[in-house]
Structures are given as C-alpha cells and as structure tokens.
Design an enzyme around this catalytic site. Structure first.
Site, PDB file in Angstrom:
ATOM      1  N   TRP A 288       0.777  -1.152   0.082  1.00 35.00           N
ATOM      2  CA  TRP A 288       0.023   0.133  -0.068  1.00 35.00           C
ATOM      3  C   TRP A 288       1.043   1.314  -0.009  1.00 35.00           C
ATOM      4  CZ3 TRP A 288      -4.930   1.786   0.580  1.00 35.00           C
ATOM      5  CH2 TRP A 288      -5.211   3.404   1.250  1.00 35.00           C
ATOM      6  N   ASN A 290       0.182   5.555   0.436  1.00 37.38           N
ATOM      7  CA  ASN A 290      -0.728   6.776   0.638  1.00 37.38           C
ATOM      8  C   ASN A 290       0.177   8.238   0.481  1.00 37.38           C
ATOM      9  OD1 ASN A 290      -0.713   5.776   3.517  1.00 37.38           O
ATOM     10  ND2 ASN A 290      -1.339   7.793   3.935  1.00 37.38           N
ATOM     11  N   ASP A 291       0.186   9.036   1.386  1.00 40.67           N
ATOM     12  CA  ASP A 291       0.855  10.426   0.884  1.00 40.67           C
ATOM     13  C   ASP A 291       2.236  10.328   0.546  1.00 40.67           C
ATOM     14  OD1 ASP A 291      -1.504  10.594   2.707  1.00 40.67           O
ATOM     15  OD2 ASP A 291      -0.472  11.717   4.403  1.00 40.67           O
ATOM     16  N   ARG A 407      -0.016  16.144  13.450  1.00 42.88           N
ATOM     17  CA  ARG A 407       0.993  15.457  12.633  1.00 42.88           C
ATOM     18  C   ARG A 407       1.348  16.195  11.506  1.00 42.88           C
ATOM     19  NH1 ARG A 407      -4.322  13.241  13.072  1.00 42.88           N
ATOM     20  NH2 ARG A 407      -5.339  13.256  10.857  1.00 42.88           N
ATOM     21  N   ASP A 408       2.161  15.683  10.553  1.00 41.07           N
ATOM     22  CA  ASP A 408       2.595  15.986   9.360  1.00 41.07           C
ATOM     23  C   ASP A 408       3.283  17.370   9.135  1.00 41.07           C
ATOM     24  OD1 ASP A 408       0.804  13.767   8.790  1.00 41.07           O
ATOM     25  OD2 ASP A 408      -0.929  14.975   8.316  1.00 41.07           O
TER      26      ASP A 408
END
Ligand code: FRU
Length: 711
Positions: A288, A290-291, A407-408
C-alpha cells in the site's frame, strides 16, 4: 486480551481428545432470519443476527457465512444481553469466533451453569483503531461435561469499543486454541518473501535476531493456503545470521511454511509489467501507499518518499517508502527509508529539505545534510537526517522536537528571517488548525502562530502571480487540496483571498506536497491518487501525476493552476492530429481506429449548441455536459466553464486512472478508472449538435518504468 484462564491445561486435554475425536456439535451459527431460541434484551442486538458490518462500523471480517451476533446495532452506546436456550455440554471444548470490545464483564461471551458464569471471553480491542476481525477462541469444558449450560453474549458498555461480535459456537473435541508459531531461518539471502492473503486473518509478526530482539515487527495477513502475493522484508544486514519468524497467536502454524528467502524481490522478472500496473504513475512494487512525503530535490535526484505498508494491500504498518527520479517521470525504487520506531509507533507523514549551511550541524565532511521531519505516532514530531543522498537516516537524539495533538510537519526555509519554519497540523476536540513553529537549526522549535480551519498535511509556499517577481503571494493548503492565498511574515499566515477556500484539484486526490529545492525554481506538486485501487494486485494506490503549480490572474482574482510537468512529454511515442473540423452527431468516429494502452489527449472544442461531447477512453466515458458545463468521469463531476466559448481538456489515461487538466490547469481532476482489459480503442462523439474540434491530438505514451534495477 482474550480470556487466558481457560487456556491453561488445554494441551493435555487436546491430546486425550485426539484419541477419540467425536463429530462437532453446532450450538449456533447465526445464519437464520432470527436468533432461534436465543432471547435478546436491550437495544444492542435487535431481533435477528446482523449480516456483517453495521452502519458506522469499521469492516467486520472473519465471521462465517452471512450472519453473526454484532452488538454495534444503534452504535457503541446501545447495550443488552443475548441468552441461548439451555444445552447439554457433551464435548471437551467449545470453539467460537469473537471480536469487538475487550472489556472484561462488559463486552463478551459468558458460559453459565446453574446461573453462575463459569467461563468468559472478550474481544481484543480497547484502544481507538484496532480491528473488527473475529478470531477463534476456545474453552476447555471437560470438567463441565454432562451439565446443562447457557451462553450469554453481553454488551454492557457504552463508548469506544462498547460492542461485541460473536459467531460459530461449536461443541468439539478439537479446540481452536491460538498458539505461538516460530520458524528459525538461517539467512543466506537478502530478502524474506512472505505469503499474503488480502482480507485474511491478520497477525502480529516478529522477525527476531539472534539475541531474541525484534528486527522487524508488523501486522500481516499471513496466507495459510495459496497466497495472493508475496510481500518482502529486506534483511540485508542479517545475511549469514539466523533469524526467527514468530507469530504469538495463530490458528494455523503451517502458514509460516510458506516463507522463503531469495536474492531479489518477489516476481522480479514481471515487476512493473503486471496487467494493471500503472505505466506512468508511481506505484510501489508491493503493498500500500498513501501520502507523498519528504519531496526534495538533491544532487540530480528528485526524492519521493511515501506512506507505505510493505506487508499488505491495505493501509497499516506505516513506513517511508523511497524512490528517486532524474526527471519526475522515471522512478527507481530504493529500500525503505524510515522504519517505524517500534511496533505501533508508525512513521507518519512529513517533509524534507537540504539544510543549506548546515544549521543543524548534522552535516559531514563539509556537505549539507538532508533533514526530514515526520510524525512518529508514539512520540511526536521527530527530526532525522541523512548524509548519503537520502538512502539511510539517523535520528536526532533530542526527538521529539514538538509534542502536541497533531501530525504531518512541513519544513521550509524563510530567507528574509533567516530561520526555519515548521507548518504542522494540530487538532483539538472542536478545532483543526495549521500551527507554525520557527527554529534557527531544525532542532529547537518555538510556537509562532495558529491558522484555524485547515486539515491535515499542510503545505506552504510562495508563488509569483503571472510570473511577476514583484507580485508574490503565499499559498496555504492542506490534504483536501483547498487553499487560501495571503501573506506570510515568517511567523504567521494572513489570508487575502477571502474566507472561502479555493481549489484546483478534484476527485481522487489527497495529501499533496510540493518539492523543496526544485532546481529550476518551479513549484512541483505530487498528490496521492487516493482510492485509485488495484483489486487482486500485489500493490495498491498510486501517486497522481507531478504538476507544476503557478498563480495566474483570472477574472475572479489570482488562482492556482496545475499543469502536468513538461518532462511528461518525453513519454510520447507517436502523435496524431484529428482537429480542425466539425464533429457531427452520429458521424463516423474519427478516433475509433486508435489502438493502444496508454494515451495523452489534447483537446480544444467549441460545444456550440451540442448537448455533450463524449470521449470513450478504453471503455471509460469522459463526458463534457454542455448545459451544466461539467466534466463527468465516473462518479466525479467537475465544473469546467467555457472560456470564450472554448473548452480545453488535457487528458491522461493510464491503467488505473483518468486525469484531466482543464482550461490550462485552472481545474485538475483525478479519477480512479481501470480500463476495460479487452478494449484498446478510443472514441469521440458529439451529441445533440455539432462540436467544433479546434484541436484533437492523440499521443500514444510509453511506460515510464525503468527496468527493475535489481536488488
Ligand atoms: C493523510 C494521513 C496523514 C498521516 C498519514 C498516515 O492521508 O492521515 O495525516 O500522517 O496519512 O498514513
């Protein structure tokens, strides 16, 4: 957290029972239209077994047949009991499937004899997150044989994990007691290939070193039978040693037999040639994604790090995967860059910069280090650095550098103030914001300001309106792609584009980020093509095409435009022009003869009095609805107004998606769409009136994958 007291002593019983296993006796499978003789009280169980997942619940898996007991009816706050008719115990064990909340005495299954609870079991979950998967458990009831008993499913708990799931209760002489399984492997090769069954039971696996400490620890749907694919663990550093693969609780220990070692990644020869593998969108070899994370250019390489589960097709086990490209188009995958700090402490999203002038002091031999900030879910915002072109990363000893609910982290250098900035998502019960911190050295951070009303994955950058260096504006954007324009003074963002947020991207697009240190001074963005899925494949999700962002004046004020990077033109393998004429309704389709796999189409048309213009992209319709001025592809409908009577669409068709850049990039759309395997043609048709085709250029595209570079 399954009840353990009943497991004690079970091995001896199992041996005795193996001599004379009698056929199992079904107590309940909850397949009927009602609960049979079982009596429900309260509002958690309703009148009949649930058929799987209930509204608002995470996917319930692992039950048998169609029905199960699921007390999530009316949500977590509903409560009640569900009691069986009396039955006689006449086997050594009771097997059952159980899931849901792990609250002893409150969410579970009880066995009662003479009105007293003599055994009980609960689900595995107490924390947010977790899994709705039911797992086998068993009670040793040898001492109760011959007695009359009842079973009671209880849900007496409200709030998080205030429910229980139960299915398939069977009297048996062969208990399904989860047991530990281990396999020692003398590693002669670099990779362990691990068989995965997507959607199968998920186990917490450990790869232990010779000292017994975990080298890797992750969740994996280990296949007991035929796997869907092999994931892999890169154990280069352990070659020549013996590692132990261990699962603490597994129903079928034979699943470990399928693990193999190899010199290369699984299916290396067919890598990137799989039937649905996107050919010019980035996907991960396995698992998988994602970002996009840590987008940065350095020494001739664009780095794409990304949220990655190397061991499964779905989200989980967050690592930073890594790929590099000379041109944003041709990617080479490298070994994982960031591993989770420990099991459950995942490496969530973040960003990377070159620390020019080595403000951090992390640099070596006079070279500036690469520095990244990421969310370590168990600790907070953390700093790592690399002195080998992003291949390996070391932790800053003072981590975490920021602790908060968020987060991030997004790092950037604010030149006028001579300091670093971290924009980071922060959330409280009633608030979602982007917070700004500043630092002289990427290590010590001071809170500076807060902008409310934004989502996760912030990005912040400055752009010149119409390329005019004297008219610059700052962009503040987040995961949903919505942005405001404004000013930034090194500490705080002040919007000038009004209260309404603006948007360029639509459809399957999320958590985009722009590159730090782009060598040509461009602002290049890559987003996650969220939910562009590849069922049945060994990989899942893709990155959207890299785009160049610009600010341009429009009649509504300055707006952000996104256009595919010019490097993509290097994929063109042959072009044909069909434009310069009117397309009549019902006319012979000029495109139908075009056969191929991957296409780029440049289209400019005057819809005039037509109702629609319809493209057929290997079976996927892409429609311009003239009345509503919408581009429609699958479920995604996007407003694309005519500009002076003309609509311009720039379309990319890969094996998992259609992307449309409309009116010079004023609007961009990403749509999950797997083309019809057997259909290799394109079509175009005008409906309800003629359409003037000013331009219709079809480019056949070639694959962007460099050959698998080898391990
Ligand atoms: C956005 C996001 C981030 C987080 C990451 C976890 O898609 O939820 O906020 O860091 O994904 O994978």
């Amino acid at each position: 957290m399954l009840a353990t007291l009943v497991l004690v002593g079970s091995l001896a019983v199992a041996t005795a029972a193996e001599d004379s296993p009698r056929p199992d006796v079904l107590v309940a499978d909850f397949e009927g239209d009602d609960y049979g003789g079982w009596k429900a009280t309260g509002d958690a169980f309703g009148d009949a077994p649930a058929r799987g997942t209930l509204p608002g619940q995470m996917p319930v898996e692992g039950y048998l047949g169609r029905g199960l007991v699921n007390s999530f009816r009316n949500g977590d706050d509903s409560t009640g009991d569900l009691t069986s008719p009396p039955f006689k115990i006449d086997r050594t064990h009771l097997n059952f499937l159980i899931g849901g909340g792990g609250w002893a005495g409150e969410t579970g299954l009880d066995l009662l004899v003479d009105g007293r609870v003599v055994r009980s079991a609960v689900g595995p979950n107490r924390e947010p997150g977790g899994s709705e998967r039911l797992k086998w458990d068993a009670w040793d009831v040898k001492d109760l044989q011959g007695k009359e008993a009842t079973l009671r499913v209880v849900d007496r708990r409200k709030g998080g994990w205030g429910h229980v799931n139960v299915d398939q209760i069977v009297q048996t002489d062969t208990p399904k007691i989860p047991q530990a399984a281990t396999r020692a492997i003398a590693l002669e090769k670099r990779f362990l290939h691990i068989p995965v069954k997507t959607g199968g039971p998920k186990y917490r696996a450990k790869i232990l070193g010779e000292d017994g400490r975990p080298i890797r620890e992750f969740d994996v749907e280990l296949a007991a039978g035929k796997p869907d694919f092999f994931a892999f663990a890169d154990l280069d550093a352990c070659k020549g040693k013996t590692v132990t693969f261990r699962v603490d609780e597994i129903e079928d220990p034979k699943a470990l037999d399928g693990i193999a070692q190899a010199d290369d990644v699984p299916d290396a020869a067919s890598l990137y040639k799989e039937p649905h593998r996107p050919q010019f969108h980035f996907t991960s070899r396995r698992g998988w994604l994602n970002d996009p994370n840590g987008l940065v250019w350095r020494d001739g390489e664009y780095h794409l790090f990304y949220q990655h589960n190397p061991y499964g097709w779905a989200w989980g086990n967050m690592h930073w995967g890594h790929a590099v490209s000379p041109d944003l188009v041709r990617w080479t995958e490298l070994p994982i860059a960031l591993y989770p700090h420990e099991y459950g402490d995942w490496a969530f999203s973040g960003s990377a910069v070159t620390d020019r002038g080595n403000t951090s002091g992390f640099g070596k031999d006079g070279a500036d280090p690469l520095v990244a900030a990421y969310t370590s879910t168990g600790r907070g915002e953390c700093i790592v650095y690399s002195n080998d072109r992003g291949r390996t990363w070391a932790e800053f000893a003072g981590n975490p550098v920021v602790k908060h609910d968020g987060r991030d982290p997004r790092l950037f250098w604010y030149a006028p103030g001579d300091h670093w900035v971290m924009a980071v998502y922060d959330e409280a019960k009633d608030r979602q914001s982007i917070d700004f911190y500043t630092s002289p050295d990427l290590k010590a951070w001071t809170f500076a300001s807060r902008s409310d009303g934004y989502f996760e994955c912030p990005d912040v950058f400055e752009l010149a309106v119409d390329g005019d260096p004297n008219r610059k504006l700052w962009v503040l954007t987040a995961a949903d792609g919505k942005y405001r324009l404004g000013t930034f003074d090194g500490k705080a963002f002040t919007p000038t584009s009004g209260p309404e947020k603006l948007t360029t991207w639509h459809g399957n697009f999320y958590a985009a980020q722009t590159f730090s240190d782009e060598p040509k001074g461009r602002r290049i963005q890559i987003g996650w093509g969220q939910n562009v899925t590849f069922p049945g494949s060994a990989f899942n999700q893709q990155m959207a095409l890299p785009v160049e962002l610009t600010l341009r004046s429009t009649k509504d004020g300055p707006r952000m435009f996104a256009e595919p990077v010019e490097e993509l033109k290097s994929l063109r393998a042959g072009s044909k022009e069909f434009g310069g004429k009117a397309l009549e309704p019902g006319a012979e389709n000029p495109l139908v003869a075009e056969a191929g796999d991957l296409f780029e189409i440049e289209l400019a048309f005057r819809p005039g009095s037509a109702k629609s213009l319809e493209l057929d992209l290997r079976g996927t319709p892409l429609i311009y609805d003239v009345d509503r001025q919408d581009v429609v592809c699958k479920q995604v409908r996007t407003f694309v107004p005519q500009v002076d009577g003309v609509v311009r669409l720039h379309v990319f068709l890969d094996r998992g998606s259609v992307e449309v850049f409309a009116n010079g990039g004023r609007t961009a759309v990403s749509v999950a769409a797997i083309p019809d395997d057997a259909n290799h043609s394109l079509g175009i048709a005008a409906k309800g009136g003629p359409v003037e085709l000013e331009k219709l250029t079809v480019h056949a595209l070639r694959s962007s994958w460099l050959a698998h570079p080898g391990p």
